[in-house]
Design a protein around this motif. Structure first.
Motif, PDB file in Angstrom:
ATOM      1  N   ILE A 227       5.628  20.092  10.384  1.00 15.48           N
ATOM      2  CA  ILE A 227       5.352  18.882   9.602  1.00 15.48           C
ATOM      3  C   ILE A 227       4.036  19.004   8.822  1.00 15.48           C
ATOM      4  N   GLY A 228       3.123  19.820   9.342  1.00 18.75           N
ATOM      5  CA  GLY A 228       1.803  19.972   8.718  1.00 18.75           C
ATOM      6  C   GLY A 228       1.867  20.467   7.292  1.00 18.75           C
ATOM      7  N   HIS A 229       2.957  21.160   6.960  1.00 19.10           N
ATOM      8  CA  HIS A 229       3.021  21.738   5.618  1.00 19.10           C
ATOM      9  C   HIS A 229       4.038  21.047   4.708  1.00 19.10           C
ATOM     10  N   ILE A 230       4.333  19.802   5.030  1.00 23.50           N
ATOM     11  CA  ILE A 230       5.102  18.985   4.080  1.00 23.50           C
ATOM     12  C   ILE A 230       4.073  18.462   3.075  1.00 23.50           C
ATOM     13  N   ARG A 239      -7.084  21.766  -0.572  1.00 22.33           N
ATOM     14  CA  ARG A 239      -6.292  22.991  -0.418  1.00 22.33           C
ATOM     15  C   ARG A 239      -5.975  23.202   1.060  1.00 22.33           C
ATOM     16  N   CYS A 240      -4.727  23.551   1.326  1.00 23.02           N
ATOM     17  CA  CYS A 240      -4.284  23.725   2.713  1.00 23.02           C
ATOM     18  C   CYS A 240      -4.419  25.195   3.135  1.00 23.02           C
ATOM     19  N   SER A 241      -4.391  25.437   4.448  1.00 23.94           N
ATOM     20  CA  SER A 241      -4.482  26.824   4.945  1.00 23.94           C
ATOM     21  C   SER A 241      -3.284  27.650   4.476  1.00 23.94           C
ATOM     22  N   CYS A 242      -2.169  26.987   4.078  1.00 23.24           N
ATOM     23  CA  CYS A 242      -0.979  27.716   3.602  1.00 23.24           C
ATOM     24  C   CYS A 242      -1.102  28.071   2.120  1.00 23.24           C
ATOM     25  N   GLY A 243      -2.154  27.584   1.473  1.00 26.52           N
ATOM     26  CA  GLY A 243      -2.385  27.923   0.068  1.00 26.52           C
ATOM     27  C   GLY A 243      -1.998  26.820  -0.904  1.00 26.52           C
ATOM     28  N   GLY A 246      -2.358  19.324  -0.865  1.00 25.28           N
ATOM     29  CA  GLY A 246      -1.809  18.020  -0.479  1.00 25.28           C
ATOM     30  C   GLY A 246      -0.827  18.035   0.677  1.00 25.28           C
ATOM     31  N   CYS A 247      -0.866  19.079   1.521  1.00 22.18           N
ATOM     32  CA  CYS A 247      -0.003  19.092   2.725  1.00 22.18           C
ATOM     33  C   CYS A 247      -0.553  18.057   3.718  1.00 22.18           C
ATOM     34  N   PHE A 248       0.288  17.642   4.665  1.00 20.30           N
ATOM     35  CA  PHE A 248      -0.202  16.763   5.735  1.00 20.30           C
ATOM     36  C   PHE A 248      -1.462  17.350   6.370  1.00 20.30           C
TER      37      PHE A 248
HETATM   38 ZN   LIG Z   1       0.062  23.581   4.034  1.00 19.43          ZN
END
Ligand SMILES: [Zn+2]
Length: 381
Positions: A227-230, A239-243, A246-248
Motif C-alpha cells: 500500500i505504501g507505493h500507491i 520523492r518516495c524511496s521507490c523513485g 506522492g506515494c503513501f
Molecule cells: Zn513509492
C-alpha cells in the motif's frame, strides 16, 4: 492425514491456545481423548511437546497442560532489517527473549558485510541457536528466501536463505517485515481468534499484510500489501524511496513527517519522533495541523483496505500511535468515511519496540507448522 502433518496441527493448536489440556485438544481437533493421548505420548517421547504447569481448575484434580518443548526446538536468531537499523535477537519458540541488540545503519555502510560479521559472532557464541529468522523491508519471496527488492538497502534478487544456509549450515527462514507482523499478531498478539485481519505498519516505511480466510496472503508474486507505493498525490513534491512522487509512503511515513516538520521549524535542532510526540502532547497547533493532514491521508488508505478486504480488525503498528490521541483522531476520521455496515475494529498493536523480535519468532512457528522439511531438519528425525 500423514503423521507429521498431524504433529504440526497439534503443535499449532498448542501454541495458539498458550497450552492446552489433552481433553480440550481432542475437542479442538474433533478426536477422541484416547486417540489424542496416543499421539501426544509419541510427541512427548520425541521431546517436541512437554507436560507443564497446571491449568486453572474448577475443583478436584488439576489437569496437566501441554506446551511446546522450547529446549528441543532450540533458540532462534531473529534478524530484523529495518530501513535505519538492524536488530539481532535471540529467543525461544514460545517468544521468550534472551537478548537483543540494535545496530543503527546509514546508506554509506555495507549492510551485507555488517550483517554477516554479526551473525557469525552470535552463532559462535550461542551454540543453542538452531535457526535464523530474517524479517526484512521491501519485496520478499518467502518461499525461496529471496529479497526481491529492498529500496532502502539497494538489494535486488539477493538469496539470503541460500547464502546463509550454505555458509553456516543452519536452516534459514525469510519473510517481509509486515507479513511477519501478521504472524506475530496471529500467534502471540491480539488476532489469535481472527480469520480476517490486516496489519498496517506506519513507521519509516508504509506497508500492510493480509490474513485472509485464516491464511497469510502472499499474492501471485509475493508482492501483496504494498500500500505504501500507491500514488495518492501525483502533484506532490515528496520523492518516495521507490523513485516516484506522492506515494503513501512519501506522504505519511514518519520519515516524511519529520522532513515536513524540519521545513516548518528550521531552527529546531533535532526533530525526531520523541520531539513530535512531545509537541502533540503539548498541543502545538502548527504540529497538530501537519498531523491532521497526515491522518486525512492515512484515512484514504484505511478506507481502501476496509472496502476491498472487509477485515474484522486492522492492527496499527507505529511509534506515532504511542499517543492515544493519534488513534482517536484516526478512528474518528475513518468513521466519517466508511459505511455503517463496514464494521471494522482499528486497534493499536500490543507490540511496539518488540515487534521485530516477536515477528522473527512467529515466522519460525508458522514455518514449523507448515513446512514438513523444516520441522524434520530442526528436530533431526
Ligand atoms: Zn513509492
Amino acid at each position: 492425514m500423514r503423521k507429521i502433518n498431524f504433529f504440526q496441527k497439534i503443535m499449532k493448536v498448542i501454541i495458539n491456545c498458550d497450552g492446552i489440556t489433552k481433553k480440550d485438544l481432542a475437542k479442538e481437533l474433533d478426536f477422541t481423548t484416547a486417540g489424542i493421548t496416543k499421539i501426544v505420548n509419541e510427541l512427548i517421547e520425541l521431546k517436541l511437546i512437554k507436560e507443564k504447569t497446571y491449568a486453572e481448575s474448577t475443583g478436584g484434580r488439576k489437569p496437566i497442560i501441554l506446551g511446546l518443548n522450547e529446549k528441543k526446538i532450540g533458540e532462534i536468531l531473529g534478524v530484523n532489517l529495518a530501513p535505519k537499523s538492524i536488530e539481532l535477537s535471540i529467543s525461544d519458540i514460545n517468544g521468550k527473549n534472551f537478548r537483543s541488540n540494535i545496530i543503527n545503519i546509514d546508506e554509506k555502510m555495507n549492510i551485507f558485510v555488517i550483517l554477516e560479521k554479526n551473525i557469525e559472532k552470535l552463532l559462535k557464541e550461542n551454540p543453542k541457536i538452531k535457526i535464523i529468522s530474517f524479517v526484512l523491508n521491501g519485496l520478499v519471496d518467502s518461499q525461496n528466501g529471496i529479497s526481491i527488492f529492498s529500496p532502502h538497502y539497494n538489494w535486488k534478487n539477493l538469496n539470503l536463505k541460500k547464502y546463509y544456509e550454505e555458509k553456516f549450515n543452519i536452516p534459514v527462514v525469510v519473510e517481509n517485515d509486515v507479513r511477519a507482523m501478521a504472524l506475530a499478531e496471529k500467534i502471540f498478539g491480539n488476532c489469535k481468534k481472527n480469520k480476517d485481519f490486516v496489519v498496517l505498519n506506519i513507521s519509516e516505511g508504509i506497508g500492510c499484510s493480509l490474513y485472509i480466510n485464516d491464511i497469510l496472503y502472499y499474492g501471485s508474486g509475493f508482492i501483496s500489501g504494498e500500500i505504501g507505493h500507491i500514488v495518492i498525490d501525483k502533484n506532490s513534491n515528496q520523492r518516495c524511496s521507490c523513485g516516484r512522487y506522492g506515494c503513501f509512503e512519501s506522504e505519511i511515513s514518519t520519515l516524511s513527517l519529520i522532513n515536513k516538520l524540519k521545513i516548518i521549524f528550521p531552527n529546531e535542532g533535532h526533530i525526531n519522533m520523541a520531539w513530535i510526540i512531545e509537541n502533540i502532547k503539548s498541543k502545538n497547533l502548527e504540529v497538530l495541523k501537519v498531523i491532521d493532514e497526515v491522518i486525512k491521508k492515512m484515512t484514504i488508505g484505511i478506507d481502501m483496505i476496509i472496502s476491498i478486504i472487509n477485515p474484522e480488525k486492522i492492527m496499527i503498528v507505529g511509534e506515532l500511535f504511542k499517543e492515544k490521541i493519534m488513534l482517536k483522531k484516526l478512528i474518528k476520521n475513518v468513521g466519517e468515511v466508511v459505511l455503517e455496515e463496514q464494521k471494522c475494529e482499528i486497534i493499536k498493536s500490543k507490540f511496539q519496540e518488540n515487534i521485530g523480535i516477536y515477528s522473527a519468532v512467529a515466522l519460525v512457528n508458522y514455518n514449523i507448522f507448515t513446512d514438513e522439511k523444516l520441522l524434520k531438519k530442526i528436530l533431526k528425525f
